[in-house]
Design a protein around this motif. Structure first.
Motif, PDB file in Angstrom:
ATOM      1  N   GLY A 190      78.205  64.139  31.479  1.00  0.00           N
ATOM      2  CA  GLY A 190      77.156  64.677  32.335  1.00  0.00           C
ATOM      3  C   GLY A 190      75.947  63.774  32.432  1.00  0.00           C
ATOM      4  O   GLY A 190      74.842  64.240  32.670  1.00  0.00           O
ATOM      5  N   VAL A 191      76.161  62.478  32.259  1.00  0.00           N
ATOM      6  CA  VAL A 191      75.037  61.546  32.374  1.00  0.00           C
ATOM      7  C   VAL A 191      75.289  60.604  33.543  1.00  0.00           C
ATOM      8  O   VAL A 191      76.236  59.828  33.526  1.00  0.00           O
ATOM      9  CB  VAL A 191      74.873  60.716  31.086  1.00  0.00           C
ATOM     10  CG1 VAL A 191      73.685  59.779  31.213  1.00  0.00           C
ATOM     11  CG2 VAL A 191      74.710  61.633  29.891  1.00  0.00           C
ATOM     12  N   ALA A 192      74.455  60.694  34.547  1.00  0.00           N
ATOM     13  CA  ALA A 192      74.609  59.839  35.713  1.00  0.00           C
ATOM     14  C   ALA A 192      73.742  58.611  35.549  1.00  0.00           C
ATOM     15  O   ALA A 192      72.553  58.741  35.234  1.00  0.00           O
ATOM     16  CB  ALA A 192      74.220  60.590  36.980  1.00  0.00           C
ATOM     17  N   ARG A 193      74.325  57.449  35.791  1.00  0.00           N
ATOM     18  CA  ARG A 193      73.588  56.209  35.554  1.00  0.00           C
ATOM     19  C   ARG A 193      72.235  56.219  36.266  1.00  0.00           C
ATOM     20  O   ARG A 193      72.168  56.485  37.463  1.00  0.00           O
ATOM     21  CB  ARG A 193      74.409  55.022  36.054  1.00  0.00           C
ATOM     22  CG  ARG A 193      73.755  53.698  35.697  1.00  0.00           C
ATOM     23  CD  ARG A 193      74.603  52.535  36.106  1.00  0.00           C
ATOM     24  NE  ARG A 193      74.297  52.151  37.479  1.00  0.00           N
ATOM     25  CZ  ARG A 193      74.753  51.041  38.026  1.00  0.00           C
ATOM     26  NH1 ARG A 193      75.552  50.248  37.349  1.00  0.00           N
ATOM     27  NH2 ARG A 193      74.458  50.737  39.254  1.00  0.00           N
ATOM     28  N   GLY A 194      71.212  55.943  35.534  1.00  0.00           N
ATOM     29  CA  GLY A 194      69.884  55.809  36.115  1.00  0.00           C
ATOM     30  C   GLY A 194      69.224  57.120  36.483  1.00  0.00           C
ATOM     31  O   GLY A 194      68.098  57.148  36.950  1.00  0.00           O
ATOM     32  N   LYS A 195      69.929  58.240  36.331  1.00  0.00           N
ATOM     33  CA  LYS A 195      69.334  59.502  36.758  1.00  0.00           C
ATOM     34  C   LYS A 195      69.146  60.492  35.610  1.00  0.00           C
ATOM     35  O   LYS A 195      68.284  61.343  35.660  1.00  0.00           O
ATOM     36  CB  LYS A 195      70.185  60.148  37.848  1.00  0.00           C
ATOM     37  CG  LYS A 195      69.998  59.469  39.199  1.00  0.00           C
ATOM     38  CD  LYS A 195      70.569  60.295  40.339  1.00  0.00           C
ATOM     39  CE  LYS A 195      72.076  60.284  40.336  1.00  0.00           C
ATOM     40  NZ  LYS A 195      72.651  60.819  41.578  1.00  0.00           N
ATOM     41  N   GLY A 196      69.980  60.363  34.610  1.00  0.00           N
ATOM     42  CA  GLY A 196      69.866  61.307  33.500  1.00  0.00           C
ATOM     43  C   GLY A 196      70.913  62.401  33.573  1.00  0.00           C
ATOM     44  O   GLY A 196      71.954  62.221  34.215  1.00  0.00           O
ATOM     45  N   VAL A 197      70.610  63.513  32.937  1.00  0.00           N
ATOM     46  CA  VAL A 197      71.601  64.577  32.812  1.00  0.00           C
ATOM     47  C   VAL A 197      71.873  65.214  34.173  1.00  0.00           C
ATOM     48  O   VAL A 197      70.962  65.473  34.950  1.00  0.00           O
ATOM     49  CB  VAL A 197      71.125  65.639  31.803  1.00  0.00           C
ATOM     50  CG1 VAL A 197      72.114  66.790  31.729  1.00  0.00           C
ATOM     51  CG2 VAL A 197      70.965  65.015  30.420  1.00  0.00           C
ATOM     52  N   GLU A 198      73.157  65.435  34.439  1.00  0.00           N
ATOM     53  CA  GLU A 198      73.556  66.011  35.724  1.00  0.00           C
ATOM     54  C   GLU A 198      73.335  67.519  35.746  1.00  0.00           C
ATOM     55  O   GLU A 198      73.292  68.169  34.705  1.00  0.00           O
ATOM     56  CB  GLU A 198      75.050  65.733  35.955  1.00  0.00           C
ATOM     57  CG  GLU A 198      75.327  64.269  36.205  1.00  0.00           C
ATOM     58  CD  GLU A 198      76.791  63.917  35.970  1.00  0.00           C
ATOM     59  OE1 GLU A 198      77.574  64.801  35.582  1.00  0.00           O
ATOM     60  OE2 GLU A 198      77.126  62.743  36.166  1.00  0.00           O
ATOM     61  N   SER A 199      73.257  68.056  36.935  1.00  0.00           N
ATOM     62  CA  SER A 199      73.087  69.501  37.077  1.00  0.00           C
ATOM     63  C   SER A 199      74.374  70.192  36.638  1.00  0.00           C
ATOM     64  O   SER A 199      75.453  69.603  36.683  1.00  0.00           O
ATOM     65  CB  SER A 199      72.776  69.848  38.530  1.00  0.00           C
ATOM     66  OG  SER A 199      73.929  70.287  39.181  1.00  0.00           O
ATOM     67  N   PRO A 200      74.271  71.450  36.226  1.00  0.00           N
ATOM     68  CA  PRO A 200      75.475  72.183  35.797  1.00  0.00           C
ATOM     69  C   PRO A 200      76.478  72.363  36.927  1.00  0.00           C
ATOM     70  O   PRO A 200      77.604  72.803  36.685  1.00  0.00           O
ATOM     71  CB  PRO A 200      74.927  73.552  35.369  1.00  0.00           C
ATOM     72  CG  PRO A 200      73.451  73.385  35.231  1.00  0.00           C
ATOM     73  CD  PRO A 200      73.041  72.236  36.083  1.00  0.00           C
ATOM     74  N   ALA A 201      76.085  72.026  38.159  1.00  0.00           N
ATOM     75  CA  ALA A 201      77.036  72.129  39.269  1.00  0.00           C
ATOM     76  C   ALA A 201      78.188  71.145  39.067  1.00  0.00           C
ATOM     77  O   ALA A 201      79.293  71.362  39.547  1.00  0.00           O
ATOM     78  CB  ALA A 201      76.337  71.850  40.600  1.00  0.00           C
ATOM     79  N   MET A 202      77.901  70.039  38.366  1.00  0.00           N
ATOM     80  CA  MET A 202      78.970  69.093  38.019  1.00  0.00           C
ATOM     81  C   MET A 202      79.592  69.586  36.716  1.00  0.00           C
ATOM     82  O   MET A 202      78.920  69.639  35.683  1.00  0.00           O
ATOM     83  CB  MET A 202      78.394  67.683  37.853  1.00  0.00           C
ATOM     84  CG  MET A 202      79.316  66.701  37.162  1.00  0.00           C
ATOM     85  SD  MET A 202      80.741  66.225  38.174  1.00  0.00           S
ATOM     86  CE  MET A 202      81.709  65.311  36.972  1.00  0.00           C
ATOM     87  N   PRO A 203      80.861  69.982  36.745  1.00  0.00           N
ATOM     88  CA  PRO A 203      81.446  70.637  35.560  1.00  0.00           C
ATOM     89  C   PRO A 203      81.839  69.662  34.451  1.00  0.00           C
ATOM     90  O   PRO A 203      82.940  69.726  33.911  1.00  0.00           O
ATOM     91  CB  PRO A 203      82.664  71.356  36.137  1.00  0.00           C
ATOM     92  CG  PRO A 203      83.022  70.584  37.361  1.00  0.00           C
ATOM     93  CD  PRO A 203      81.775  69.960  37.893  1.00  0.00           C
TER      94      PRO A 203
END
Lengths: 298, 145
Positions: A96-109
């Motif tokens: 759940g870590v997107a490069r350069g953005k941080g933790v992803e929203s819970p919408a991404m399972p």
């Protein structure tokens, strides 16, 4: 003496190089197998808009916390993930870590995918790299909370379920079915309700929800009479293959998307028979739960 | 104080009831019931194909043909409802809708014929079921709460 050191050094370099080659070979996924995983993952449809192209982003995911748009996961270097390393892509899928953005929203399972084996996630990444690169900017989420990334991090800490990573894909059909249901095909993600903070109601595992993704009604698929107790293994395989229920009422909406794939990409229906059968077999063994997803039409 | 609580409870029960209200009497409810009956017959055919005991196929397909012949009048112009899954496209593209229903009827009859005359029952039934999906994908909304 010098010569010997030199020889030793050379040998060390060769060994090291071999070692690197070796581990690279182990880490590089197989795109063909990855396509099967992509199919078993229902075509990762959130990342594809209604009319495609596959993986170029723009699938709509309406949530109680705003409307999300799946991101571009094609190898385009500017708008997609063309410059991401395998490790970075794997972190986005499983951690759940997107490069350069941080933790992803819970919408991404990502929390469900976190159980995926190393080999499978690598194959999946190898397949993503074969998708035609499409230049398409990501669409910003609508109605995103202020300090969203902080909120997502908090959500992950407090509410994201934790699964043990599966080391090797199970060979026993029922365990294997469970692996697909929980960590790849994500039947469990859509068919299990959540509470008001979006935490998963494991007490209602696979028991359906009136307010599933996008407000769709998601049926109870446990073997209880309020679920699909009357379905046999063949019925389930037929559904995953054709979208037809035993009454030849075809599924629509989200379920149709994962069965058929989106934008011309593969979906459940393109997965090997034995894997669909494993899913069906496992579902016959889960705990039957009384949970009537009322048809309020009667 | 107690009365306020009771009042609130009654009000929320009434609201809950309102939310659960089903389809209105008349064509909208009738077509829903018709489709459910079609689904029951379709399951009979599906089960027969699965077991290979094909006797029930003919009679079930005949019932589907009959239901299909009665379906169109249950879709009067503009008969939408929040609980109905009928899409407005039905009336914008009525000739297409009509054609699909006619095709269902024709294919159901062909399935009856195949069952009686020793034709390829499975192929005939699958062709018939193709109409269910074609029509639903085009003219029926996904199920919402």
């Amino acid at each position: 003496m010098v010569a010997r050191t030199w020889l030793l050094l050379q040998a060390a370099v060769v060994v090291a190089a071999l070692g690197v080659r070796e581990s690279n070979a182990m880490e590089r996924g197989d795109a063909e197998r990855g396509r099967t995983l992509f199919a078993l993952a229902g075509g990762c449809g959130c990342h594809t808009a209604k009319d495609g192209p596959v993986g170029a982003g723009g699938g709509e995911v309406p949530t109680p916390f705003g409307k999300f748009y799946g991101t571009n996961i094609t190898p385009d270097v500017e708008t997609g993930i063309g410059t991401w390393s395998d490790e970075e892509i794997i972190a986005a899928i499983r951690d759940g870590v997107a490069r350069g953005k941080g933790v992803e929203s819970p919408a991404m399972p990502y929390y469900w995918y976190s159980g995926m084996t190393d080999a499978d996630v690598r194959d999946l990444v190898a397949y993503l790299r074969t998708l035609p690169a499409v230049r398409k900017e990501n669409r910003p989420h609508e109605g995103e909370l202020p300090f969203a990334r902080l909120a997502y991090r908090l959500w992950r800490t407090l509410f994201a379920p934790r699964f043990d990573r599966v080391r090797e894909r199970p060979t026993d059909p029922i365990a294997r079915g469970r692996y697909w249901v929980d960590h790849v095909s994500l039947c469990a993600d859509c068919h299990t309700p959540r509470n008001f903070v979006g935490a998963i109601r494991f007490d209602l595992y696979l028991a359906g929800s009136l307010q599933g993704p996008g407000g769709d009604k998601v049926p109870n698929i446990t073997p209880h009479e309020t679920g699909i107790a009357s379905w046999d293994e063949d019925d389930l395989v037929q559904l995953l293959r054709t979208g037809f229920t035993p009454e030849f009422d075809n599924v629509q909406g989200w379920m149709a998307e994962v069965v058929e794939g989106k934008g011309g990409g593969p979906g459940y229906r393109d997965a090997p028979e034995e894997e669909l059968r494993a899913i069906a077999r496992y579902l016959r063994t889960v705990k039957p739960i009384a949970h009537k997803i009322e048809s309020e039409r009667e | 104080m107690g009365w306020i609580v009771v009042g609130l409870l009654v009000a929320s029960a009434a609201l809950a009831h309102e939310r659960k209200e089903g389809l209105p009497e008349g064509p909208i409810r009738e077509r829903h019931e018709l489709m459910e009956r079609v689904g029951k017959q379709a399951k009979i055919i599906g089960d027969a194909l699965k077991t290979g005991k094909l006797e029930p196929v003919g009679p079930a397909a005949a019932k589907i043909a009959e239901e299909a012949s009665k379906a169109l009048p249950l879709f009067p112009e503009g008969s939408t409802h929040p609980r109905s899954r009928a899409k407005p496209e039905i009336w914008q593209q009525w000739p297409e809708f009509e054609k699909l229903m006619g095709q269902l009827q024709a294919d159901a009859k062909a399935t009856v014929a195949a069952a009686q005359g020793g034709g390829d029952v499975r192929a005939a039934a699958n062709k018939m079921f193709g109409n269910c999906k074609s029509c639903h994908d085009r003219f029926r909304l996904p199920e919402k709460e």
